[in-house]
Design a protein around this motif. Structure first.
Motif, PDB file in Angstrom:
ATOM      1  N   LYS A  74       0.845  -1.200   0.000  1.00 55.36           N
ATOM      2  CA  LYS A  74       0.000   0.000   0.000  1.00 55.36           C
ATOM      3  C   LYS A  74       0.879   1.248   0.000  1.00 55.36           C
ATOM      4  O   LYS A  74       1.992   1.253   0.504  1.00 55.36           O
ATOM      5  CB  LYS A  74      -0.916   0.001   1.213  1.00 55.36           C
ATOM      6  CG  LYS A  74      -1.963  -1.084   1.127  1.00 55.36           C
ATOM      7  CD  LYS A  74      -3.025  -0.930   2.161  1.00 55.36           C
ATOM      8  CE  LYS A  74      -4.055  -2.027   1.938  1.00 55.36           C
ATOM      9  NZ  LYS A  74      -5.276  -1.804   2.646  1.00 55.36           N
ATOM     10  N   GLY A  76       1.854   5.227   0.943  1.00 54.86           N
ATOM     11  CA  GLY A  76       1.818   5.952   2.203  1.00 54.86           C
ATOM     12  C   GLY A  76       2.703   7.177   2.189  1.00 54.86           C
ATOM     13  O   GLY A  76       3.390   7.462   1.213  1.00 54.86           O
ATOM     14  N   ILE A  95       0.140   8.291   6.878  1.00 51.14           N
ATOM     15  CA  ILE A  95      -1.039   7.664   6.267  1.00 51.14           C
ATOM     16  C   ILE A  95      -0.638   6.389   5.546  1.00 51.14           C
ATOM     17  O   ILE A  95       0.515   6.207   5.157  1.00 51.14           O
ATOM     18  CB  ILE A  95      -1.760   8.611   5.281  1.00 51.14           C
ATOM     19  CG1 ILE A  95      -0.846   9.000   4.113  1.00 51.14           C
ATOM     20  CG2 ILE A  95      -2.299   9.845   6.003  1.00 51.14           C
ATOM     21  CD1 ILE A  95      -1.533   9.695   2.973  1.00 51.14           C
ATOM     22  N   ARG A  96      -1.622   5.544   5.344  1.00 45.73           N
ATOM     23  CA  ARG A  96      -1.490   4.308   4.572  1.00 45.73           C
ATOM     24  C   ARG A  96      -2.757   4.211   3.732  1.00 45.73           C
ATOM     25  O   ARG A  96      -3.863   4.254   4.270  1.00 45.73           O
ATOM     26  CB  ARG A  96      -1.394   3.128   5.529  1.00 45.73           C
ATOM     27  CG  ARG A  96      -1.150   1.827   4.856  1.00 45.73           C
ATOM     28  CD  ARG A  96      -0.815   0.780   5.922  1.00 45.73           C
ATOM     29  NE  ARG A  96      -0.993  -0.513   5.343  1.00 45.73           N
ATOM     30  CZ  ARG A  96      -1.870  -1.406   5.773  1.00 45.73           C
ATOM     31  NH1 ARG A  96      -2.630  -1.154   6.807  1.00 45.73           N
ATOM     32  NH2 ARG A  96      -1.972  -2.556   5.171  1.00 45.73           N
ATOM     33  N   VAL A  97      -2.588   4.124   2.414  1.00 49.13           N
ATOM     34  CA  VAL A  97      -3.743   4.197   1.518  1.00 49.13           C
ATOM     35  C   VAL A  97      -3.607   3.222   0.357  1.00 49.13           C
ATOM     36  O   VAL A  97      -2.519   2.757   0.039  1.00 49.13           O
ATOM     37  CB  VAL A  97      -3.916   5.624   0.943  1.00 49.13           C
ATOM     38  CG1 VAL A  97      -4.254   6.628   2.029  1.00 49.13           C
ATOM     39  CG2 VAL A  97      -2.667   6.062   0.188  1.00 49.13           C
ATOM     40  N   GLU A  98      -4.756   2.925  -0.279  1.00 55.29           N
ATOM     41  CA  GLU A  98      -4.735   2.212  -1.552  1.00 55.29           C
ATOM     42  C   GLU A  98      -4.208   3.200  -2.587  1.00 55.29           C
ATOM     43  O   GLU A  98      -4.523   4.381  -2.544  1.00 55.29           O
ATOM     44  CB  GLU A  98      -6.141   1.749  -1.933  1.00 55.29           C
ATOM     45  CG  GLU A  98      -6.733   0.726  -0.996  1.00 55.29           C
ATOM     46  CD  GLU A  98      -6.026  -0.629  -1.040  1.00 55.29           C
ATOM     47  OE1 GLU A  98      -5.379  -0.948  -2.062  1.00 55.29           O
ATOM     48  OE2 GLU A  98      -6.126  -1.353  -0.037  1.00 55.29           O
ATOM     49  N   PRO A 101       0.103   7.880  -3.110  1.00 59.66           N
ATOM     50  CA  PRO A 101      -0.021   9.332  -3.000  1.00 59.66           C
ATOM     51  C   PRO A 101       1.189  10.002  -3.636  1.00 59.66           C
ATOM     52  O   PRO A 101       2.251   9.415  -3.726  1.00 59.66           O
ATOM     53  CB  PRO A 101      -0.054   9.566  -1.492  1.00 59.66           C
ATOM     54  CG  PRO A 101       0.672   8.408  -0.909  1.00 59.66           C
ATOM     55  CD  PRO A 101       0.402   7.246  -1.839  1.00 59.66           C
ATOM     56  N   VAL A 121      -4.770   9.116  -5.302  1.00 62.88           N
ATOM     57  CA  VAL A 121      -5.295   9.172  -3.936  1.00 62.88           C
ATOM     58  C   VAL A 121      -6.102  10.455  -3.748  1.00 62.88           C
ATOM     59  O   VAL A 121      -7.202  10.434  -3.221  1.00 62.88           O
ATOM     60  CB  VAL A 121      -4.162   9.073  -2.892  1.00 62.88           C
ATOM     61  CG1 VAL A 121      -4.695   9.270  -1.487  1.00 62.88           C
ATOM     62  CG2 VAL A 121      -3.449   7.739  -3.028  1.00 62.88           C
ATOM     63  N   PHE A 125      -5.851  15.136   4.609  1.00 58.99           N
ATOM     64  CA  PHE A 125      -5.891  14.490   5.915  1.00 58.99           C
ATOM     65  C   PHE A 125      -5.625  15.550   6.978  1.00 58.99           C
ATOM     66  O   PHE A 125      -4.971  16.552   6.708  1.00 58.99           O
ATOM     67  CB  PHE A 125      -4.829  13.394   6.004  1.00 58.99           C
ATOM     68  CG  PHE A 125      -5.017  12.298   4.995  1.00 58.99           C
ATOM     69  CD1 PHE A 125      -5.672  11.133   5.332  1.00 58.99           C
ATOM     70  CD2 PHE A 125      -4.546  12.442   3.701  1.00 58.99           C
ATOM     71  CE1 PHE A 125      -5.859  10.117   4.398  1.00 58.99           C
ATOM     72  CE2 PHE A 125      -4.721  11.444   2.759  1.00 58.99           C
ATOM     73  CZ  PHE A 125      -5.385  10.281   3.111  1.00 58.99           C
ATOM     74  N   ARG A 137      -8.711  11.276   7.228  1.00 62.66           N
ATOM     75  CA  ARG A 137      -9.099  11.811   5.917  1.00 62.66           C
ATOM     76  C   ARG A 137     -10.295  12.727   6.113  1.00 62.66           C
ATOM     77  O   ARG A 137     -11.299  12.333   6.701  1.00 62.66           O
ATOM     78  CB  ARG A 137      -9.474  10.682   4.967  1.00 62.66           C
ATOM     79  CG  ARG A 137      -9.760  11.182   3.542  1.00 62.66           C
ATOM     80  CD  ARG A 137     -10.228  10.058   2.645  1.00 62.66           C
ATOM     81  NE  ARG A 137      -9.243   9.002   2.536  1.00 62.66           N
ATOM     82  CZ  ARG A 137      -8.632   8.653   1.418  1.00 62.66           C
ATOM     83  NH1 ARG A 137      -8.901   9.276   0.283  1.00 62.66           N
ATOM     84  NH2 ARG A 137      -7.761   7.676   1.410  1.00 62.66           N
ATOM     85  N   ALA A 140     -11.757  14.336  -0.095  1.00 58.96           N
ATOM     86  CA  ALA A 140     -11.212  13.645  -1.268  1.00 58.96           C
ATOM     87  C   ALA A 140     -11.500  14.497  -2.482  1.00 58.96           C
ATOM     88  O   ALA A 140     -12.487  15.226  -2.524  1.00 58.96           O
ATOM     89  CB  ALA A 140     -11.842  12.269  -1.417  1.00 58.96           C
TER      90      ALA A 140
END
Length: 141
Positions: A74, A76, A95-98, A101, A121, A125, A137, A140
């Motif tokens: 993922k 981050g 952060i940790r995201v699909e 970023p 992304v 945040f 978050r 978006a």
């Protein structure tokens, strides 16, 4: 004036250069000053994300926010702290995201800190603590 940015082939790292006038630059002789921390997929000699460093000064300390990839794949943003821009202490993930970023930017407003990231992304945040590992978050785009 200082700037942090570097890339060594596929292995991305953060380096330091200084300039008295923004035209003449001197690289720090001990570059790189930061590379992906142990909780990321960062490894020498292969494609490794640690880029788009953004430095934010707060209460006499510098905070580096950079794009990284967690060991699980993922995307981050990592946080590191320094008092001199040369020696950085890893504070873990913000952060940790699909997705991945890009280009993190941090600013403070109304006593809170905001972290904006782009690319796929595309989000903002927020945290009350710049050293937090759990930014929420709030938008978006």
């Amino acid at each position: 004036m200082s700037i942090l940015a570097a890339e060594d082939g596929p292995c991305q790292r953060i380096g330091l250069a200084t300039s008295p006038d923004l035209f003449q630059w001197t690289r720090y002789e001990k570059n790189p000053v930061y590379e992906g921390p142990s909780w990321t997929m960062w490894k020498t000699g292969v494609w490794a994300d640690c880029r788009d460093g953004h430095v934010f000064e707060h209460d006499g300390k510098y905070y580096l926010f950079s794009n990284v990839r967690h060991k699980d794949g993922k995307g981050g943003v990592a946080i590191a702290r320094s008092t001199d821009l040369k020696h950085w202490h890893d504070l873990g993930p913000a952060i940790r995201v699909e997705g991945m970023p890009e280009s993190p930017v941090v600013f403070q407003h109304g006593g809170r800190f905001y972290l904006i990231v782009g690319s796929d992304v595309g989000a903002c945040f927020m945290s009350d603590n710049i050293e937090s590992n759990s930014w929420q978050r709030v938008a978006a785009f």
